[in-house]
Design an enzyme around this catalytic site. Structure first.
Site, PDB file in Angstrom:
ATOM      1  N   SER A  23      52.752  36.010  -7.823  1.00 45.99           N
ATOM      2  CA  SER A  23      54.198  36.207  -7.589  1.00 45.99           C
ATOM      3  C   SER A  23      55.058  35.750  -8.758  1.00 45.99           C
ATOM      4  O   SER A  23      56.280  35.825  -8.703  1.00 45.99           O
ATOM      5  CB  SER A  23      54.620  35.467  -6.317  1.00 45.99           C
ATOM      6  OG  SER A  23      54.213  34.117  -6.379  1.00 45.99           O
ATOM      7  N   THR A 155      94.151  58.115  11.948  1.00 44.62           N
ATOM      8  CA  THR A 155      92.999  58.073  12.855  1.00 44.62           C
ATOM      9  C   THR A 155      92.355  59.454  12.729  1.00 44.62           C
ATOM     10  O   THR A 155      93.073  60.440  12.506  1.00 44.62           O
ATOM     11  CB  THR A 155      93.410  57.827  14.330  1.00 44.62           C
ATOM     12  OG1 THR A 155      94.283  58.870  14.738  1.00 44.62           O
ATOM     13  CG2 THR A 155      94.122  56.490  14.508  1.00 44.62           C
ATOM     14  N   HIS A 156      91.045  59.513  12.825  1.00 44.11           N
ATOM     15  CA  HIS A 156      90.314  60.782  12.631  1.00 44.11           C
ATOM     16  C   HIS A 156      90.634  61.403  11.275  1.00 44.11           C
ATOM     17  O   HIS A 156      90.577  62.624  11.120  1.00 44.11           O
ATOM     18  CB  HIS A 156      90.642  61.789  13.739  1.00 44.11           C
ATOM     19  CG  HIS A 156      90.588  61.213  15.116  1.00 44.11           C
ATOM     20  ND1 HIS A 156      89.435  61.125  15.849  1.00 44.11           N
ATOM     21  CD2 HIS A 156      91.562  60.644  15.880  1.00 44.11           C
ATOM     22  CE1 HIS A 156      89.698  60.559  17.017  1.00 44.11           C
ATOM     23  NE2 HIS A 156      90.976  60.240  17.059  1.00 44.11           N
ATOM     24  N   SER A 277      83.346  63.215 -17.400  1.00 43.61           N
ATOM     25  CA  SER A 277      82.259  64.174 -17.253  1.00 43.61           C
ATOM     26  C   SER A 277      81.852  64.654 -18.634  1.00 43.61           C
ATOM     27  O   SER A 277      82.687  64.759 -19.526  1.00 43.61           O
ATOM     28  CB  SER A 277      82.742  65.350 -16.404  1.00 43.61           C
ATOM     29  OG  SER A 277      81.976  66.501 -16.700  1.00 43.61           O
ATOM     30  N   LYS A 283      88.039  65.515 -16.077  1.00 49.93           N
ATOM     31  CA  LYS A 283      87.580  64.649 -14.998  1.00 49.93           C
ATOM     32  C   LYS A 283      87.743  63.171 -15.284  1.00 49.93           C
ATOM     33  O   LYS A 283      87.543  62.702 -16.401  1.00 49.93           O
ATOM     34  CB  LYS A 283      86.090  64.908 -14.739  1.00 49.93           C
ATOM     35  CG  LYS A 283      85.843  66.270 -14.180  1.00 49.93           C
ATOM     36  CD  LYS A 283      85.947  66.280 -12.694  1.00 49.93           C
ATOM     37  CE  LYS A 283      84.547  66.441 -12.188  1.00 49.93           C
ATOM     38  NZ  LYS A 283      84.382  66.417 -10.805  1.00 49.93           N
ATOM     39  N   ASN A 285      86.305  60.134 -12.922  1.00 51.31           N
ATOM     40  CA  ASN A 285      85.580  59.952 -11.664  1.00 51.31           C
ATOM     41  C   ASN A 285      85.617  58.502 -11.174  1.00 51.31           C
ATOM     42  O   ASN A 285      85.569  57.570 -11.971  1.00 51.31           O
ATOM     43  CB  ASN A 285      84.128  60.385 -11.842  1.00 51.31           C
ATOM     44  CG  ASN A 285      84.005  61.843 -12.220  1.00 51.31           C
ATOM     45  OD1 ASN A 285      84.842  62.657 -11.816  1.00 51.31           O
ATOM     46  ND2 ASN A 285      83.005  62.165 -13.010  1.00 51.31           N
ATOM     47  N   GLU A 290      81.979  54.865  -5.947  1.00 43.81           N
ATOM     48  CA  GLU A 290      80.847  55.642  -5.436  1.00 43.81           C
ATOM     49  C   GLU A 290      79.540  54.849  -5.507  1.00 43.81           C
ATOM     50  O   GLU A 290      78.717  54.895  -4.589  1.00 43.81           O
ATOM     51  CB  GLU A 290      80.713  56.947  -6.228  1.00 43.81           C
ATOM     52  CG  GLU A 290      81.852  57.922  -5.929  1.00 43.81           C
ATOM     53  CD  GLU A 290      81.816  59.165  -6.794  1.00 43.81           C
ATOM     54  OE1 GLU A 290      82.461  60.145  -6.422  1.00 43.81           O
ATOM     55  OE2 GLU A 290      81.148  59.157  -7.851  1.00 43.81           O
ATOM     56  N   TYR A 317      52.289  30.019   8.092  1.00 45.46           N
ATOM     57  CA  TYR A 317      52.497  30.803   6.879  1.00 45.46           C
ATOM     58  C   TYR A 317      51.466  31.928   6.777  1.00 45.46           C
ATOM     59  O   TYR A 317      50.284  31.731   7.065  1.00 45.46           O
ATOM     60  CB  TYR A 317      52.405  29.904   5.633  1.00 45.46           C
ATOM     61  CG  TYR A 317      52.583  30.684   4.343  1.00 45.46           C
ATOM     62  CD1 TYR A 317      53.851  30.944   3.847  1.00 45.46           C
ATOM     63  CD2 TYR A 317      51.486  31.203   3.647  1.00 45.46           C
ATOM     64  CE1 TYR A 317      54.024  31.696   2.687  1.00 45.46           C
ATOM     65  CE2 TYR A 317      51.643  31.948   2.492  1.00 45.46           C
ATOM     66  CZ  TYR A 317      52.923  32.195   2.014  1.00 45.46           C
ATOM     67  OH  TYR A 317      53.095  32.929   0.877  1.00 45.46           O
ATOM     68  N   GLN A 322      55.553  36.205   1.308  1.00 46.59           N
ATOM     69  CA  GLN A 322      55.905  36.279  -0.114  1.00 46.59           C
ATOM     70  C   GLN A 322      56.800  37.496  -0.405  1.00 46.59           C
ATOM     71  O   GLN A 322      57.533  37.518  -1.384  1.00 46.59           O
ATOM     72  CB  GLN A 322      54.608  36.365  -0.935  1.00 46.59           C
ATOM     73  CG  GLN A 322      54.802  36.494  -2.427  1.00 46.59           C
ATOM     74  CD  GLN A 322      53.493  36.292  -3.174  1.00 46.59           C
ATOM     75  OE1 GLN A 322      52.976  35.183  -3.209  1.00 46.59           O
ATOM     76  NE2 GLN A 322      52.948  37.344  -3.747  1.00 46.59           N
ATOM     77  N   LYS A 325      60.904  37.709  -1.239  1.00 45.56           N
ATOM     78  CA  LYS A 325      61.663  37.411  -2.462  1.00 45.56           C
ATOM     79  C   LYS A 325      62.312  38.613  -3.130  1.00 45.56           C
ATOM     80  O   LYS A 325      63.516  38.616  -3.369  1.00 45.56           O
ATOM     81  CB  LYS A 325      60.771  36.670  -3.454  1.00 45.56           C
ATOM     82  CG  LYS A 325      60.427  35.311  -2.935  1.00 45.56           C
ATOM     83  CD  LYS A 325      59.544  34.510  -3.833  1.00 45.56           C
ATOM     84  CE  LYS A 325      59.072  33.313  -3.031  1.00 45.56           C
ATOM     85  NZ  LYS A 325      58.342  33.705  -1.766  1.00 45.56           N
TER      86      LYS A 325
HETATM   87  N1  ARG Z   1      53.908  32.670  -3.687  1.00 47.72           N
HETATM   88  C1  ARG Z   1      53.903  32.182  -2.346  1.00 47.72           C
HETATM   89  C2  ARG Z   1      55.111  32.723  -1.605  1.00 47.72           C
HETATM   90  O1  ARG Z   1      56.003  33.121  -2.231  1.00 47.72           O
HETATM   91  C3  ARG Z   1      53.946  30.690  -2.341  1.00 47.72           C
HETATM   92  C4  ARG Z   1      53.247  30.087  -1.185  1.00 47.72           C
HETATM   93  C5  ARG Z   1      51.790  30.286  -1.355  1.00 47.72           C
HETATM   94  N2  ARG Z   1      51.031  29.700  -0.296  1.00 47.72           N
HETATM   95  C6  ARG Z   1      49.805  30.106  -0.037  1.00 47.72           C
HETATM   96  N3  ARG Z   1      49.223  29.555   0.941  1.00 47.72           N
HETATM   97  N4  ARG Z   1      49.203  31.022  -0.744  1.00 47.72           N
HETATM   98  O2  ARG Z   1      55.168  32.769  -0.385  1.00 47.72           O
END
Ligand code: ARG
Length: 458
Positions: A23, A155-156, A277, A283, A285, A290, A317, A322, A325
């Site tokens: 990660s 409205t509408h 454009s 133009k 824009n 948007e 866990y 993971q 993120k």
């Molecule tokens: N990279 C992991 C995460 O973001 C960290 C925790 C890892 N824990 C494990 N038991 N492999 O969740």
């Protein structure tokens, strides 16, 4: 491949399997939180006599050095390590030796990463709250300047009744104020420290979790170690709040695109916030509006992605977590960019007040008030509604607004009309008679504005 485990393995991990699960490419963003958390952990271990003062001192100096070197670019976070936690621990040990290997006492990456994400979320909530406040400042200053800038309320998407630009902007003030309150609520609910929960079942070391929580600015420690390492509710709540922010920005963007169209021409977006454009020279824009509207989709997507990832996960866990993120980072970056760009566009946008006003005049937005006039002169509302309906038809045939008709023309439709009808159906009167709390009348809006000023001073 540099990892924190391997003792019980007899074979190397397959290189692509290792890369697939690593990660570091995205969690390197958490280096500051990871180091901050490790410093608090080391201080607590020393206070509890689990580390010697000298070991803690070496660890703290080492961690400070790593932080500084990453910040000034002399230490690069490379994909040689599995994740940010492994990176920090490995570099620390390279730099200070044996004491570095003791930092992970009484800790698991499971509670460590839960902590990192909470520290990160707290920081981002505060930042987003701050940029939303700047957007509110811009909205409030437009409100203060436009108490008598009349425009049609819709409205509408059909012209309905006259309002003012102040009133219209005030609607968005309410929305973004609620968004900030939602962020505050999330902060309060999530601000408990998971560190010390270990992998899932706490630890046998005599940790002082209250102390770690206090050092890191949490209200206290979390109360169930299984939940602590597997809880991502706060990220889901944050993504939901971000989705709502984007929904608000998207509605506003849609209106600005309509207002900026050649047909409406209510506003002109500043050159600095529009693009042209490559083929059509005329133009200009509304790209920012948007794109903000478009980015709403990916933020909704982030919310759905994380909800789905967390669904059916057994305690505690699992590596699935993971996946929290990248979607969160992406959503946060896009929301921040959208709010900042939108604020810039809004603060430089020109309102074509005359056009807004004549659009309100031309759109029969005072028809309800004309009916009310008849009611005030003894006509039953249902009859008045019918009379004004015929009046509108007549106006459309003549291409005129109600107040452009002569008194004779008006009387031909209903003898009840007198000279004072012109005053009664003027945009100004239509708006300024509406002074119940929250209504567009200047007196009502002035009260609201006073409250908003107070709110922004806090
Ligand atoms: N990279 C992991 C995460 O973001 C960290 C925790 C890892 N824990 C494990 N038991 N492999 O969740």
């Amino acid at each position: 491949m540099a990892q924190l485990w391997g003792g019980r393995f007899t074979k190397q991990t397959d290189k692509s399997a290792y890369d697939f699960q690593a990660s570091i490419s995205f969690d390197k963003r958490l280096y500051q939180q990871d180091i901050e958390g490790s410093m608090a952990h080391a201080k607590m271990l020393a206070k509890q006599g689990i580390l010697s003062d000298e070991e803690a001192r070496q660890i703290l100096t080492g961690l400070e050095g790593i932080l500084k070197d990453v910040q000034n670019g002399t230490l690069e976070i490379t994909s040689e390590y599995e994740d940010i936690h492994s990176f920090v621990e490995a570099v620390l040990t390279q730099r200070i030796g044996n004491a570095g290997k003791k930092l992970h006492t009484g800790r698991s990456r499971n509670d460590q990463v839960a902590l990192d994400m909470k520290l990160y979320t707290r920081q981002e909530i505060t930042q987003i709250n701050g940029i939303l406040k700047e957007l509110l400042e811009v909205l409030l200053s437009i409100m203060e300047d436009n108490l008598d800038t009349y425009m049609p309320g819709f409205t509408h998407l059909q012209k309905a009744q006259p309002i003012t630009l102040t009133h219209h902007m005030g609607a968005y003030f309410e929305m973004f104020k609620r968004d900030r309150q939602r962020l505050d609520d999330i902060y309060k609910r999530m601000n408990y420290c998971p560190l010390g929960s270990g992998a899932l079942a706490g630890t046998t070391y005599p940790l002082d979790r209250d102390y770690t929580a206090e050092l890191l600015g949490f209200y206290g420690p979390t109360l169930n170690s299984l939940d602590s390492v597997s809880d991502r509710d706060y990220l889901i709540e944050l993504l939901a709040a971000l989705a709502v922010i984007m929904m608000h920005l998207s509605r506003f963007s849609e209106e600005i695109s309509i207002w900026n169209s050649n047909e409406y021409n209510f506003v002109e977006i500043d050159d600095a916030y529009s693009t042209g454009s490559s083929i059509m020279p005329q133009k200009k824009n509304p790209d920012i509006a948007e794109l903000v509207r478009g980015k709403t989709g990916r933020v909704y997507g982030a919310l759905m992605a994380l909800l789905t990832t967390m669904k059916a996960l057994p305690l505690a866990y699992d590596k699935d977590i993971q996946e929290d993120k990248e979607v969160t980072f992406d959503a946060i970056e896009n929301v921040k960019g959208s709010v900042i760009m939108f604020t810039g566009m809004l603060s430089t946008m020109k309102f074509n007040k005359d056009i807004m006003e004549s659009s309100a005049m031309k759109g029969f937005t005072n028809a309800t008030d004309a009916a009310d006039y008849l009611v005030n002169h003894g006509v039953a509302f249902r009859d008045a509604h019918g009379i004004i309906g015929r009046l509108v038809l007549y106006c459309q045939e003549k291409g005129k607004a109600i107040d452009e008709l002569s008194l004779n023309e008006l009387k031909a439709i209903s003898p009840v009309f007198e000279q004072d009808v012109y005053e009664a159906v003027s945009l100004e009167a239509c708006v300024n008679r509406r002074i119940t709390t929250g209504a567009p009348g200047a007196d009502a809006m002035k009260e609201v504005i006073k409250g908003y000023r107070e709110y922004l001073r806090q």
